[in-house]
Design a protein around this motif. Structure first.
Motif, PDB file in Angstrom:
ATOM      1  N   LYS B  15       0.840  -1.203   0.000  1.00  0.00           N
ATOM      2  CA  LYS B  15       0.000   0.000   0.000  1.00  0.00           C
ATOM      3  C   LYS B  15       0.872   1.248   0.000  1.00  0.00           C
ATOM      4  O   LYS B  15       1.845   1.351   0.751  1.00  0.00           O
ATOM      5  CB  LYS B  15      -0.901  -0.007   1.239  1.00  0.00           C
ATOM      6  CG  LYS B  15      -1.790   1.208   1.366  1.00  0.00           C
ATOM      7  CD  LYS B  15      -2.617   1.156   2.643  1.00  0.00           C
ATOM      8  CE  LYS B  15      -3.445   2.418   2.816  1.00  0.00           C
ATOM      9  NZ  LYS B  15      -4.241   2.397   4.056  1.00  0.00           N
ATOM     10  N   GLY B  16       0.525   2.177  -0.879  1.00  0.00           N
ATOM     11  CA  GLY B  16       1.286   3.416  -0.993  1.00  0.00           C
ATOM     12  C   GLY B  16       2.399   3.357  -2.027  1.00  0.00           C
ATOM     13  O   GLY B  16       2.972   4.389  -2.378  1.00  0.00           O
ATOM     14  N   ARG B  61      -4.613   8.975  -9.956  1.00  0.00           N
ATOM     15  CA  ARG B  61      -3.405   8.220  -9.601  1.00  0.00           C
ATOM     16  C   ARG B  61      -2.895   7.351 -10.752  1.00  0.00           C
ATOM     17  O   ARG B  61      -1.868   6.682 -10.605  1.00  0.00           O
ATOM     18  CB  ARG B  61      -3.711   7.336  -8.382  1.00  0.00           C
ATOM     19  CG  ARG B  61      -4.062   8.118  -7.120  1.00  0.00           C
ATOM     20  CD  ARG B  61      -4.244   7.212  -5.917  1.00  0.00           C
ATOM     21  NE  ARG B  61      -5.427   6.356  -6.040  1.00  0.00           N
ATOM     22  CZ  ARG B  61      -5.385   5.043  -6.280  1.00  0.00           C
ATOM     23  NH1 ARG B  61      -4.234   4.409  -6.435  1.00  0.00           N
ATOM     24  NH2 ARG B  61      -6.508   4.334  -6.356  1.00  0.00           N
ATOM     25  N   ASP B  79       0.632   5.668  -5.447  1.00  0.00           N
ATOM     26  CA  ASP B  79      -0.036   5.511  -4.148  1.00  0.00           C
ATOM     27  C   ASP B  79      -1.040   4.348  -4.214  1.00  0.00           C
ATOM     28  O   ASP B  79      -2.234   4.508  -3.912  1.00  0.00           O
ATOM     29  CB  ASP B  79      -0.738   6.820  -3.775  1.00  0.00           C
ATOM     30  CG  ASP B  79      -1.333   6.803  -2.370  1.00  0.00           C
ATOM     31  OD1 ASP B  79      -2.316   7.538  -2.131  1.00  0.00           O
ATOM     32  OD2 ASP B  79      -0.820   6.033  -1.528  1.00  0.00           O
ATOM     33  N   SER B  80      -0.569   3.190  -4.616  1.00  0.00           N
ATOM     34  CA  SER B  80      -1.447   2.033  -4.805  1.00  0.00           C
ATOM     35  C   SER B  80      -2.226   1.702  -3.528  1.00  0.00           C
ATOM     36  O   SER B  80      -1.676   1.768  -2.413  1.00  0.00           O
ATOM     37  CB  SER B  80      -0.621   0.817  -5.242  1.00  0.00           C
ATOM     38  OG  SER B  80       0.016   1.066  -6.474  1.00  0.00           O
ATOM     39  N   GLN B  81      -3.501   1.356  -3.721  1.00  0.00           N
ATOM     40  CA  GLN B  81      -4.403   1.058  -2.615  1.00  0.00           C
ATOM     41  C   GLN B  81      -4.936  -0.372  -2.727  1.00  0.00           C
ATOM     42  O   GLN B  81      -5.036  -0.911  -3.842  1.00  0.00           O
ATOM     43  CB  GLN B  81      -5.564   2.042  -2.616  1.00  0.00           C
ATOM     44  CG  GLN B  81      -5.160   3.494  -2.447  1.00  0.00           C
ATOM     45  CD  GLN B  81      -4.511   3.755  -1.099  1.00  0.00           C
ATOM     46  OE1 GLN B  81      -5.029   3.332  -0.053  1.00  0.00           O
ATOM     47  NE2 GLN B  81      -3.379   4.443  -1.114  1.00  0.00           N
ATOM     48  N   PRO B  82      -5.326  -0.981  -1.604  1.00  0.00           N
ATOM     49  CA  PRO B  82      -5.892  -2.341  -1.682  1.00  0.00           C
ATOM     50  C   PRO B  82      -7.070  -2.437  -2.653  1.00  0.00           C
ATOM     51  O   PRO B  82      -7.274  -3.477  -3.280  1.00  0.00           O
ATOM     52  CB  PRO B  82      -6.318  -2.605  -0.235  1.00  0.00           C
ATOM     53  CG  PRO B  82      -5.358  -1.803   0.586  1.00  0.00           C
ATOM     54  CD  PRO B  82      -5.113  -0.551  -0.215  1.00  0.00           C
ATOM     55  N   ASP B  84      -7.243  -1.193  -5.440  1.00  0.00           N
ATOM     56  CA  ASP B  84      -6.718  -1.290  -6.808  1.00  0.00           C
ATOM     57  C   ASP B  84      -6.434  -2.739  -7.194  1.00  0.00           C
ATOM     58  O   ASP B  84      -6.105  -3.017  -8.357  1.00  0.00           O
ATOM     59  CB  ASP B  84      -5.423  -0.484  -6.952  1.00  0.00           C
ATOM     60  CG  ASP B  84      -5.623   1.004  -6.724  1.00  0.00           C
ATOM     61  OD1 ASP B  84      -4.669   1.659  -6.251  1.00  0.00           O
ATOM     62  OD2 ASP B  84      -6.726   1.508  -7.008  1.00  0.00           O
ATOM     63  N   SER B  85      -6.512  -3.652  -6.235  1.00  0.00           N
ATOM     64  CA  SER B  85      -6.254  -5.060  -6.514  1.00  0.00           C
ATOM     65  C   SER B  85      -7.255  -5.560  -7.549  1.00  0.00           C
ATOM     66  O   SER B  85      -8.473  -5.546  -7.319  1.00  0.00           O
ATOM     67  CB  SER B  85      -6.349  -5.884  -5.232  1.00  0.00           C
ATOM     68  OG  SER B  85      -5.364  -5.482  -4.300  1.00  0.00           O
ATOM     69  N   VAL B 112      -2.433  -5.479  -4.013  1.00  0.00           N
ATOM     70  CA  VAL B 112      -1.883  -4.427  -3.178  1.00  0.00           C
ATOM     71  C   VAL B 112      -2.094  -4.830  -1.717  1.00  0.00           C
ATOM     72  O   VAL B 112      -3.229  -4.954  -1.250  1.00  0.00           O
ATOM     73  CB  VAL B 112      -2.551  -3.071  -3.454  1.00  0.00           C
ATOM     74  CG1 VAL B 112      -1.926  -1.993  -2.573  1.00  0.00           C
ATOM     75  CG2 VAL B 112      -2.419  -2.704  -4.927  1.00  0.00           C
ATOM     76  N   PRO B 114      -2.094  -4.411   2.309  1.00  0.00           N
ATOM     77  CA  PRO B 114      -2.307  -3.300   3.238  1.00  0.00           C
ATOM     78  C   PRO B 114      -1.093  -3.044   4.130  1.00  0.00           C
ATOM     79  O   PRO B 114      -0.251  -3.915   4.311  1.00  0.00           O
ATOM     80  CB  PRO B 114      -3.512  -3.742   4.065  1.00  0.00           C
ATOM     81  CG  PRO B 114      -3.797  -5.139   3.713  1.00  0.00           C
ATOM     82  CD  PRO B 114      -2.974  -5.546   2.538  1.00  0.00           C
TER      83      PRO B 114
END
Lengths: 112, 114
Positions: B15-16, B61, B79-82, B84-85, B112, B114
């Motif tokens: 994450k991030g 993003r 800034d990948s987030q869960p 985005d999975s 992604v 956490p």
């Protein structure tokens, strides 16, 4: 606002059986497509219809037939199902060119 | 013959972090390059697209970088987030075509953590 509707969502066939996958769109799109999705292979185009009354082969047409019944509906038929046709099938539609390209939610087909 | 080659097949990012997926194409007639995002049990949905008159396109993003001379394009997720999975597909087509046929890459499954 349904978009692209596919039926059925799941189907199990025995080898040699036939079936038709149905697809309908309510966006007044001219073009419709059938893709299959297999692990590691991406989405491969089976057949497409650029406009009502026309159909053309895509990358992997063998074993399939299609019918563009009217502007809304585009069906995919498996005449004699084979295990190699086990896949997830997606229908899509678009306006002129790539405008509004929309996929249905898919049909998961297993041939045993 | 695979006209659009995508890599990696799978990707795990914290994450991030930044997620980067690459694609290469062969047909120089292609001039429309979309990226699709697919969640389990759903159909692919258009995420972002680029045409070769620009080298980069950013939407939030998500950024596409395009290199015409190398016939390559890539998707960057900052800034990948869960959330985005998902599975990501690149594709290529000819914009002027009236059929809208898309040639897809093999897909990348992004996780992604956490």
């Amino acid at each position: 606002n349904a978009g692209v509707t596919q039926t059925p969502k799941f189907q199990v066939l025995k080898t040699g059986q036939s079936m038709t996958l149905q697809c309908a769109q309510d966006m007044n799109h001219n073009s419709m497509y059938w893709y299959r999705q297999d692990p590691g292979m991406g989405l491969r185009l089976i057949y497409y219809s650029a406009s009502e009354g026309t159909t053309d082969k895509g990358e992997v047409p063998n074993g399939y037939n299609v019918s563009r019944l009217n502007k809304r509906e585009f069906s995919l038929r498996l005449e004699s199902a084979a295990p190699s046709q086990t896949s997830v099938y997606f229908c899509a539609s678009s306006g002129q060119g790539h405008r509004g390209y929309t996929f249905g939610s898919g049909t998961r087909l297993t041939v045993v | 013959q695979q006209q659009v080659k995508q890599s990696p097949q799978s990707l795990i990012v914290q994450k991030g972090g930044i997620s980067i997926i690459n694609c290469a194409y062969e047909n120089t007639a292609f001039d429309y390059f979309p990226w699709y995002q697919q969640f389990p049990g759903k159909g692919p949905a258009l995420l972002i697209a680029i045409r070769p008159d620009v080298s980069e396109k950013k939407e939030g993003r998500f950024t596409i970088s395009f290199n015409k001379s190398a016939k390559q394009f890539s998707l960057h997720i900052m800034d990948s987030q869960p959330g985005d999975s998902a599975t990501y597909f690149c594709a290529a087509s000819m914009w002027s075509s009236n059929t809208g046929k898309l040639i897809f890459g093999q897909g990348t499954t992004l996780q992604v953590k956490p």
